[in-house]
Motif scaffolding. Structure first.
Motif, PDB file in Angstrom:
ATOM      1  N   PRO A  63       1.047  -1.387  -0.001  1.00 45.17           N
ATOM      2  CA  PRO A  63      -0.013   0.364  -0.148  1.00 45.17           C
ATOM      3  C   PRO A  63       0.913   0.987  -0.200  1.00 45.17           C
ATOM      4  N   LEU A  64       0.525   2.307  -0.764  1.00 47.79           N
ATOM      5  CA  LEU A  64       1.322   3.633  -1.079  1.00 47.79           C
ATOM      6  C   LEU A  64       0.285   4.616  -0.425  1.00 47.79           C
ATOM      7  N   ARG A  65      -0.891   4.401  -0.291  1.00 47.00           N
ATOM      8  CA  ARG A  65      -1.974   5.287   0.165  1.00 47.00           C
ATOM      9  C   ARG A  65      -2.827   4.845  -0.019  1.00 47.00           C
ATOM     10  N   SER A  66      -3.795   5.483   1.062  1.00 48.32           N
ATOM     11  CA  SER A  66      -5.685   5.727   1.535  1.00 48.32           C
ATOM     12  C   SER A  66      -6.637   5.994   2.167  1.00 48.32           C
ATOM     13  N   GLY A  67      -7.727   6.339   2.252  1.00 41.50           N
ATOM     14  CA  GLY A  67      -8.425   7.599   2.647  1.00 41.50           C
ATOM     15  C   GLY A  67     -10.143   6.661   2.185  1.00 41.50           C
ATOM     16  N   VAL A  68     -10.460   8.019   2.295  1.00 36.34           N
ATOM     17  CA  VAL A  68     -12.142   7.790   2.610  1.00 36.34           C
ATOM     18  C   VAL A  68     -11.875   8.608   1.344  1.00 36.34           C
ATOM     19  N   ALA A  69     -13.595   7.230   0.162  1.00 32.91           N
ATOM     20  CA  ALA A  69     -13.793   8.299  -0.883  1.00 32.91           C
ATOM     21  C   ALA A  69     -15.221   8.471  -0.904  1.00 32.91           C
ATOM     22  N   ASN A  70     -15.631   8.808  -2.170  1.00 31.23           N
ATOM     23  CA  ASN A  70     -17.071   8.786  -2.953  1.00 31.23           C
ATOM     24  C   ASN A  70     -16.380   8.245  -4.136  1.00 31.23           C
ATOM     25  N   MET A  71     -16.745   7.033  -5.119  1.00 27.66           N
ATOM     26  CA  MET A  71     -16.712   7.209  -6.513  1.00 27.66           C
ATOM     27  C   MET A  71     -18.220   7.575  -6.487  1.00 27.66           C
ATOM     28  N   TYR A  72     -17.936   8.711  -7.262  1.00 25.02           N
ATOM     29  CA  TYR A  72     -18.637   9.860  -8.046  1.00 25.02           C
ATOM     30  C   TYR A  72     -19.341   9.223  -9.737  1.00 25.02           C
ATOM     31  N   TYR A  73     -20.823   9.647  -9.402  1.00 29.39           N
ATOM     32  CA  TYR A  73     -21.396   9.347 -10.606  1.00 29.39           C
ATOM     33  C   TYR A  73     -21.481  10.596 -11.050  1.00 29.39           C
ATOM     34  N   SER A  74     -22.610  10.959  -9.989  1.00 32.05           N
ATOM     35  CA  SER A  74     -23.168  11.721 -10.517  1.00 32.05           C
ATOM     36  C   SER A  74     -23.529  13.479  -9.399  1.00 32.05           C
ATOM     37  N   ALA A  75     -24.570  14.302  -9.717  1.00 33.21           N
ATOM     38  CA  ALA A  75     -24.143  15.352  -8.675  1.00 33.21           C
ATOM     39  C   ALA A  75     -25.157  14.669  -7.449  1.00 33.21           C
ATOM     40  N   SER A  76     -26.100  14.256  -7.785  1.00 34.21           N
ATOM     41  CA  SER A  76     -27.762  12.912  -7.494  1.00 34.21           C
ATOM     42  C   SER A  76     -26.818  11.463  -6.787  1.00 34.21           C
ATOM     43  N   ARG A  77     -25.460  10.870  -7.228  1.00 27.85           N
ATOM     44  CA  ARG A  77     -25.535   8.985  -6.809  1.00 27.85           C
ATOM     45  C   ARG A  77     -24.304   9.735  -6.535  1.00 27.85           C
ATOM     46  N   SER A  78     -23.329   8.281  -5.986  1.00 24.54           N
ATOM     47  CA  SER A  78     -21.549   8.542  -5.076  1.00 24.54           C
ATOM     48  C   SER A  78     -22.083   7.722  -4.639  1.00 24.54           C
ATOM     49  N   ASP A  79     -20.892   6.525  -4.541  1.00 22.21           N
ATOM     50  CA  ASP A  79     -20.713   5.882  -3.390  1.00 22.21           C
ATOM     51  C   ASP A  79     -19.820   5.907  -2.382  1.00 22.21           C
ATOM     52  N   GLY A  80     -19.562   5.917  -0.902  1.00 24.82           N
ATOM     53  CA  GLY A  80     -18.605   5.559  -0.380  1.00 24.82           C
ATOM     54  C   GLY A  80     -17.913   4.901   0.215  1.00 24.82           C
ATOM     55  N   GLY A  81     -16.572   4.905   0.156  1.00 25.33           N
ATOM     56  CA  GLY A  81     -15.778   3.805   0.821  1.00 25.33           C
ATOM     57  C   GLY A  81     -14.704   4.267   0.857  1.00 25.33           C
ATOM     58  N   ARG A  82     -13.661   2.977   0.609  1.00 26.00           N
ATOM     59  CA  ARG A  82     -12.457   3.467   0.830  1.00 26.00           C
ATOM     60  C   ARG A  82     -11.260   3.596  -0.335  1.00 26.00           C
ATOM     61  N   LEU A  83     -10.301   4.287  -0.693  1.00 23.58           N
ATOM     62  CA  LEU A  83     -10.142   4.417  -1.871  1.00 23.58           C
ATOM     63  C   LEU A  83      -7.959   3.693  -1.276  1.00 23.58           C
ATOM     64  N   LEU A  84      -7.896   2.505  -2.510  1.00 21.52           N
ATOM     65  CA  LEU A  84      -6.800   2.311  -1.719  1.00 21.52           C
ATOM     66  C   LEU A  84      -5.709   2.233  -3.043  1.00 21.52           C
ATOM     67  N   LEU A  85      -4.335   2.859  -3.180  1.00 20.36           N
ATOM     68  CA  LEU A  85      -3.486   3.358  -4.445  1.00 20.36           C
ATOM     69  C   LEU A  85      -1.685   2.098  -3.602  1.00 20.36           C
ATOM     70  N   THR A  86      -1.723   1.268  -4.461  1.00 26.12           N
ATOM     71  CA  THR A  86      -0.732   0.431  -4.422  1.00 26.12           C
ATOM     72  C   THR A  86       0.579   0.289  -5.250  1.00 26.12           C
ATOM     73  N   ASN A  87       1.839  -0.307  -5.538  1.00 23.82           N
ATOM     74  CA  ASN A  87       2.741   0.152  -6.325  1.00 23.82           C
ATOM     75  C   ASN A  87       2.052  -0.556  -7.373  1.00 23.82           C
ATOM     76  N   GLN A  88       1.222  -1.646  -7.379  1.00 21.45           N
ATOM     77  CA  GLN A  88       0.792  -2.047  -8.543  1.00 21.45           C
ATOM     78  C   GLN A  88      -0.757  -1.519  -9.343  1.00 21.45           C
ATOM     79  N   ARG A  89      -1.643  -1.256  -8.507  1.00 22.00           N
ATOM     80  CA  ARG A  89      -2.716  -1.037  -8.812  1.00 22.00           C
ATOM     81  C   ARG A  89      -3.944   0.104  -7.098  1.00 22.00           C
ATOM     82  N   ILE A  90      -5.346   0.547  -8.174  1.00 24.18           N
ATOM     83  CA  ILE A  90      -5.923   1.726  -7.902  1.00 24.18           C
ATOM     84  C   ILE A  90      -6.898   0.607  -6.940  1.00 24.18           C
ATOM     85  N   ILE A  91      -7.810   0.470  -5.840  1.00 25.80           N
ATOM     86  CA  ILE A  91      -8.812  -0.175  -5.769  1.00 25.80           C
ATOM     87  C   ILE A  91      -9.613   0.599  -4.876  1.00 25.80           C
TER      88      ILE A  91
END
Length: 159
Positions: A63-91
């Protein structure tokens, strides 16, 4: 002894020695911090596996960085969760309070074309991640400039 890192926004200490499975030595990343940047020096090769909120890291993935994030679709729609950046991928993993709590998204860093900073919403910022086909996935995060900086370093290492 492992070096603890402090989150610049909430002063949460990160110490991998506190999150090791006593049975197998695996490291389990769970954090309520708004954002954390990890130092690769703290991950000792004796840890057999690294898990991020129940997702197993690949071999030689850290892991390189993680934190609270919302996957944003539109002004009225998003999903909350956690975002992780690793040295191989973004999750991204949605939390249980979403309509779609099983949402899981990942993108290999090799498939990332570019990442850009979007709209600044006072304390949060939008980060746009474009894949090789120019598909845009947007996240609302704390410290967008830090995310872009870490992504830039990770992308430069794989190219």
């Amino acid at each position: 002894m492992a070096k603890a890192l402090n989150c610049p926004n909430c002063a949460a200490a990160f110490n991998p020695k506190e999150n090791i499975c006593e049975y197998c030595g695996s490291y389990i990343i769970t954090s309520e911090a708004k954002q954390i940047t990890y130092d690769l020096d703290v991950f000792n090769p004796t840890y057999k596996k690294i898990f991020f909120h129940e997702i197993e890291m690949n071999e030689n993935e850290f892991p390189l960085r993680s934190g609270v994030a919302n996957m944003y679709y539109s002004a009225s729609r998003s999903d909350g969760g956690r975002l992780l950046l690793t040295n191989q991928r973004i999750i991204f993993c949605a939390h249980a309070l979403n309509i779609n709590p099983n949402l899981y998204w990942e993108l290999s860093l090799g498939s990332v074309n570019r990442a850009e900073l979007g709209l600044n919403l006072l304390i949060t910022q939008r980060v746009h991640i474009f894949d090789r086909e120019e598909k845009n996935t947007t996240f609302v995060v704390y410290g967008g400039k830090h995310w872009l900086n870490e992504m830039g370093h990770a992308l430069n290492k794989i190219k």
